[in-house]
Design an enzyme around this catalytic site. Structure first.
Site, mmCIF file in Angstrom:
data_model
loop_
_atom_site.group_PDB
_atom_site.id
_atom_site.type_symbol
_atom_site.label_atom_id
_atom_site.label_comp_id
_atom_site.label_asym_id
_atom_site.label_seq_id
_atom_site.Cartn_x
_atom_site.Cartn_y
_atom_site.Cartn_z
ATOM 1 N N ASP B 36 0.815 -1.220 0.000
ATOM 2 C CA ASP B 36 0.000 0.000 0.000
ATOM 3 C C ASP B 36 0.847 1.267 0.000
ATOM 4 O O ASP B 36 0.321 2.368 -0.018
ATOM 5 C CB ASP B 36 -0.933 0.027 1.220
ATOM 6 C CG ASP B 36 -2.269 -0.635 0.907
ATOM 7 O OD1 ASP B 36 -2.404 -1.142 -0.210
ATOM 8 O OD2 ASP B 36 -3.159 -0.632 1.771
ATOM 9 N N ASP B 299 -6.256 35.654 -34.564
ATOM 10 C CA ASP B 299 -6.135 34.230 -34.240
ATOM 11 C C ASP B 299 -7.330 33.778 -33.425
ATOM 12 O O ASP B 299 -7.968 32.781 -33.718
ATOM 13 C CB ASP B 299 -4.902 33.998 -33.359
ATOM 14 C CG ASP B 299 -3.640 33.959 -34.170
ATOM 15 O OD1 ASP B 299 -3.756 33.691 -35.376
ATOM 16 O OD2 ASP B 299 -2.570 34.212 -33.596
ATOM 17 N N GLY B 434 -6.231 20.771 -34.117
ATOM 18 C CA GLY B 434 -7.453 20.155 -34.598
ATOM 19 C C GLY B 434 -7.779 20.616 -36.015
ATOM 20 O O GLY B 434 -8.105 19.824 -36.897
ATOM 21 N N MET B 435 -7.600 21.908 -36.251
ATOM 22 C CA MET B 435 -7.901 22.499 -37.553
ATOM 23 C C MET B 435 -6.986 21.926 -38.631
ATOM 24 O O MET B 435 -7.424 21.521 -39.702
ATOM 25 C CB MET B 435 -7.689 24.013 -37.450
ATOM 26 C CG MET B 435 -7.942 24.747 -38.715
ATOM 27 S SD MET B 435 -9.684 25.007 -38.878
ATOM 28 C CE MET B 435 -9.744 26.741 -38.500
#
Lengths: 469, 513
Positions: B36, B299, B434-435
């Site tokens: 543990d 942007d 992503g773009m």
């Protein structure tokens, strides 16, 4: 604790047991991958779950075939019915994954509240129609790799019974059958080869990656020994048959319960051999099996020499260097024996638990290796005390400490090179083929040291702190 | 019983250990079974700690189960007392030991009569609180213990400092970017002419706890840990506290104004004048932090109305939701937290900044929600990053639970004005990636694709039999190509035309690979 001198015979000591190791439930990490159609259900608390999640890191995201049955306050105080609760979860698992076997891993909590897993399993098995294997891999009784031992011991009970007549070939890994097809390349007759196996059936136990399984099968094949099955197998349904007349042999040093179960409950004959770790171990392992079957080993000596020869560059690095095993995974004796043979000096072999009977052949080989190499015998410390070990290390200043992650960074900061011991559990270290991988691991900190040499900063804690280890 | 694969917050004792091991010279002893103590691994790995983690276990094994711990716990406490002379030893129960129902308080009483260190028992219920709640409670417990002790010994330092000063409460080990945040806050206070009195627990000394009342007010940057301590200090010593998270430009300004408000309660008397931080806020917002300018730049204009999902602990998820919606014009379709115990506060915070709220500690609910909403970006914990990977949605990590890469060596605060810059980068990078991805997909990827994937080995002269091929397929993808090339090289060198499993292994041995 009193003296740090290395003794000249094998000595066994036992300390306080205040050491760091992984909880044995970690065995699900490799066993669920090994047994492809299984599902591991760990019945425990958040603490167990958090351990698995942190210890297994990335694996957790790969839709693993294991889960926690997380006990809540109602389960602990018996306001909920264990049987009903487990049934609900297992039905859900059956629906979502449809495994061929569900393995229940009992934990500290199920032990303390005395949850009768062994009693409930057969009943539930009958109701839902999936085999349920119960293994109590808890931190009250076991350390790290012993978790696998408890699972395999439980699985040994599920192996079909061997009745001397039927040839035991259906249980082989696909890989073995595949291997037969290119034996002609070795200028041997396949048909003869198959009928040659006049020796009694041999079942090996211990979970290894399938590549390593086929490598070891192949090594024995070269000695005309046919492996009739492995415990565990790739699939639960293919467990090998065992029974009176079957010989069994372990591939890992932590499988003493499995060995005992196979001997006492299944009436198998155990071949007590050193473990096939390192070329020396592998050769001794094969020789022992051959001797039991009364077979004269062929070309083993050359094979071993050839492997040693290919390790030269690494052996030059390790020769004369000293090692300290803090001990946490029970592979320590075999690894130490191999490293001594490589020319290293082992100060201490810490080990969680030492089964002197199961490891007898390995211990004998260790002693023989020490004599052969002219080095003093290392002390073997069972249930070590990490605090005391760190004090001893301070004095001995070993070139390498093989230790758990809890101590690795602090030791490195104090100028002691470390290798993380858990890597030996996950790397492929068995057989002739993988000897290099062991040295790859062992030399990594030494090679790192070579490339960072001359920079002048090895001790990276503030002066006043170095001594307060 | 609950079927669980993953948990966002750990068990209670982890919280206690995090607090205890953050203080200097405090040792925690867990009453726990073998194995543990992986907290030590986490701290040593994630934080790359150079020192041994001051946590040991008093092992609960089969014997303890049969006979009780008896002398064992007391012996372990006194032993540690002798070995390391800590100021304080915190006996920490775990879920296992709490079922045993041993009288740990009795062990503590016995041990403290013989040891130099103070000894206390962490007061947490493992089945009712999680890691964060336990950390909050333990911190309060330790502070209370030492202030009460100081009061009894008449060493309590109650005279308030001459210049404005604050205590920072809730910075501790394994916290998400806590060390960087702490440095950033210290810089902010230095700019404002405010003295930092004590930082607890990180790096703090037990001895200094009696100086806590010297500060003018307390700062609780994170919602999860520190509030209990702050409200205790308010009740006992009348110390006000600021529990606004200085994350984002608006959040940081609110935070500073609130501090100004409290400082001005004392300032006329002690400084002879009131303080005014407005010009500082204005200067920082418009020219030092780039985030305000960023949200005006073209942007950021391109991000307007893009869909995002936010999930994490209450502090980071709430602040992030507000930053995205209010400072960057991003459409937060769902904001959520796994801190179920604090859901009311969370709902109130994000109200008006998102379409829906998700309160759950089940990662599959989060995954389902993300799959349903299909955001262009996710801001969450490491779990959400993996959900994003599977759904091909970029993710910025903003909250614990985290991996080692979220303990960067470089300076990456989330709080204060430098924090706003870091967050702007994080947001912008998540979206552009992503773009870019989409553009690649629309135009069928880069035209170099074929060149890259073309196999470098000439397969013509070598035949792989079916077994060796299946063996090859078992090798993990990222090394498969290398093994294939090595094997073929070996086969050619030995003029073998057929590749079998045996050849593969022989190649492995020969090439030492």
């Amino acid at each position: 604790m009193s003296s740090n001198r290395v003794p000249d015979t094998l000595t066994f000591e036992c300390e306080t047991g205040n050491y760091h190791t992984f909880c044995p439930i970690s065995c699900v990490a490799w066993l669920y991958q090994k047994i492809e159609d299984s599902f591991f259900l760990v019945i425990g608390t958040k603490t167990c779950g958090y351990f698995l999640q942190n210890a297994l890191g990335v694996m957790i995201f790969a839709e693993p075939r294991y889960a926690m049955a997380e006990l809540e306050e109602g389960d602990i105080s018996a306001q909920l019915n264990d049987y009903v609760e487990l049934k609900r979860l297992c039905v859900q698992i059956k629906k979502n994954r449809n495994p061929s076997v569900i393995v229940w891993i009992g934990t500290c909590t199920t032990e303390i509240i005395k949850m009768d897993l062994e009693g409930m399993a057969p009943r539930l098995e009958g109701e839902i129609g999936i085999p349920i294997v119960v293994a109590r891999a808890n931190g009250l009784d076991y350390a790290f790799t012993q978790g696998e031992d408890t699972v395999l011991a439980a699985m040994a009970h599920r192996c079909p019974d061997y009745n001397g007549a039927s040839p035991n070939t259906t249980n082989q890994d696909q890989a073995i059958q595949g291997l037969l097809s290119f034996l002609p390349l070795k200028a041997r007759n396949v048909y003869e080869e198959q009928s040659v196996s006049t020796h009694p059936p041999l079942v090996l136990f211990g979970s290894l990656p399938s590549n390593v399984v086929s490598q070891l099968n192949l090594e024995l094949k070269k000695q005309s020994i046919q492996v009739s099955g492995w415990l565990p197998t790739q699939r639960y349904a293919e467990l090998p048959s065992v029974g009176e007349g079957v010989y069994v042999c372990g591939v890992n040093p932590f499988l003493s319960r499995t060995a005992t179960t196979l001997m006492r409950r299944k009436k198998c004959k155990l071949i007590g051999a050193p473990f096939p770790i390192g070329p020396d171990g592998t050769r001794a392992w094969i020789e022992k099996i051959c001797s039991v079957f009364d077979i004269q080993p062929q070309g083993l000596e050359e094979r071993e020499l050839q492997v040693w020869d290919s390790l030269k560059d690494y052996i030059n690095l390790v020769r004369g260097k000293s090692v300290f095993f803090m001990g946490d995974n029970l592979l320590e004796v075999s690894l130490a024996r191999f490293l001594i043979r490589c020319g290293m000096i082992v100060y201490e072999i810490g080990i969680p638990y030492m089964d002197k009977r199961y490891q007898a052949a390995e211990l004998a080989l260790l002693q023989e290796t020490c004599n052969q190499m002219g080095t003093l015998m290392p002390r073997i410390v069972e249930k070590p005390d990490n605090y005391n070990q760190v004090q001893r290390m301070r004095e001995l200043q070993p070139d390498l400490a093989i230790t758990g992650m809890a101590h690795a960074n602090p030791l490195e900061a104090r100028g002691i090179s470390t290798k993380w011991s858990v890597e030996f559990t996950f790397a492929q270290i068995h057989g002739f083929t993988n000897a290099r991988d062991i040295l790859e691991l062992v030399t990594r900190p030494l090679r790192r040291n070579l490339s960072l040499e001359n920079l002048g900063w090895t001790a990276l804690v503030k002066k006043d702190k170095i001594n307060i280890i | 019983m609950k079927l669980a694969y993953w948990m966002y917050a750990g068990p209670a004792h982890i919280g206690t250990l995090r607090v205890a091991s953050s203080f200097r010279n405090v040792h925690a002893i867990m009453h726990a079974p073998l194995g543990d103590d992986y907290f030590n691994v986490m701290r040593s790995m994630l934080e790359r700690e150079r020192d041994f983690t001051p946590v040991t276990a008093s092992i609960v094994d089969r014997h303890v189960l049969a006979r009780g711990s008896q002398e064992k716990v007391v012996e372990n406490i006194t032993r540690k007392d002798k070995e390391e002379r800590p100021d304080l030893i915190v006996l920490t129960p775990t879920c296992t030991s709490s079922i045993l129902q041993e009288d740990l308080q009795n062990f503590v009483n016995r041990a403290s009569s013989t040891s130099y260190s103070d000894v206390i028992l962490a007061d947490v219920n493992h089945y009712r609180v999680n890691e964060l709640q336990a950390a909050d409670r333990t911190l309060e417990q330790i502070v209370r213990y030492y202030l009460e002790k100081a009061r009894k010994q008449n060493t309590l330092n109650q005279s308030i400092s001459n210049i404005p000063s604050v205590n920072i409460i809730g910075m501790f080990t394994l916290g998400f970017h806590n060390q960087h945040d702490c440095r950033e806050l210290k810089r902010l206070f230095q700019d404002l002419g405010i003295q930092v009195n004590e930082i607890i627990p990180e790096g703090g000394s037990i001895e200094n706890l009696r100086n806590i009342p010297k500060a003018w007010l307390n700062i609780v940057p994170y919602r999860e840990v520190g509030l209990m301590t702050a409200s205790y200090l308010k009740k006992e010593f009348g110390m006000p506290y600021v529990a606004i998270t200085p994350m984002g430009i608006v959040g940081t300004a609110e935070f500073i104004r609130q501090i100004e408000f409290y400082i001005n309660k004392w300032a006329p008397i002690l400084l002879g004048k009131t303080v005014n931080y407005e010009s500082y806020i204005d200067q920082q917002t418009r020219f030092v932090s780039q985030a305000a300018w960023f949200s005006r730049s073209i942007d950021c204009q391109n991000l307007t109305g893009k869909k995002a999902v936010v999930f994490g602990d209450t502090t980071h998820a709430a602040s992030m939701t507000k930053i995205l919606a209010r400072e960057m014009g991003i459409h937060v379709v769902c904001a959520g937290t796994y801190c179920k115990h604090d859901s009311d506060w969370f709902q109130e915070q994000v109200k008006g900044y998102c379409d829906e709220v998700l309160i759950t500690d089940n990662h599959t609910d989060v995954g389902d929600m993300i799959a349903r909403l299909e955001p262009s970006s996710i801001f969450g914990s490491q779990m959400e990053r993996h959900i994003g990977k599977r759904l091909d949605i970029p993710c910025g990590v903003i909250s614990a639970p985290v991996h080692i890469q979220n303990f960067p060596l470089g300076y990456r605060p989330f709080l204060g004005y430098e924090g706003t810059n870091q967050i702007a980068d994080l947001v912008y990078n998540s979206f552009t990636l992503g773009m870019e991805d989409h553009l690649l997909e629309i135009f069928g990827g880069h035209d170099t694709k074929e060149v890259i994937t073309k196999s470098l080995s000439t397969d013509l002269d070598l035949a792989w039999d079916s077994d060796s091929l299946s063996e090859l397929s078992k090798i993990p993808g990222f090394v498969r190509g290398k093994i294939k090339r090595n094997t073929e090289k070996f086969a050619r060198q030995n003029s073998l035309s057929k590749i079998t499993v045996e050849v593969m292994y022989a190649a492995k041995e020969a090439l030492n690979a």
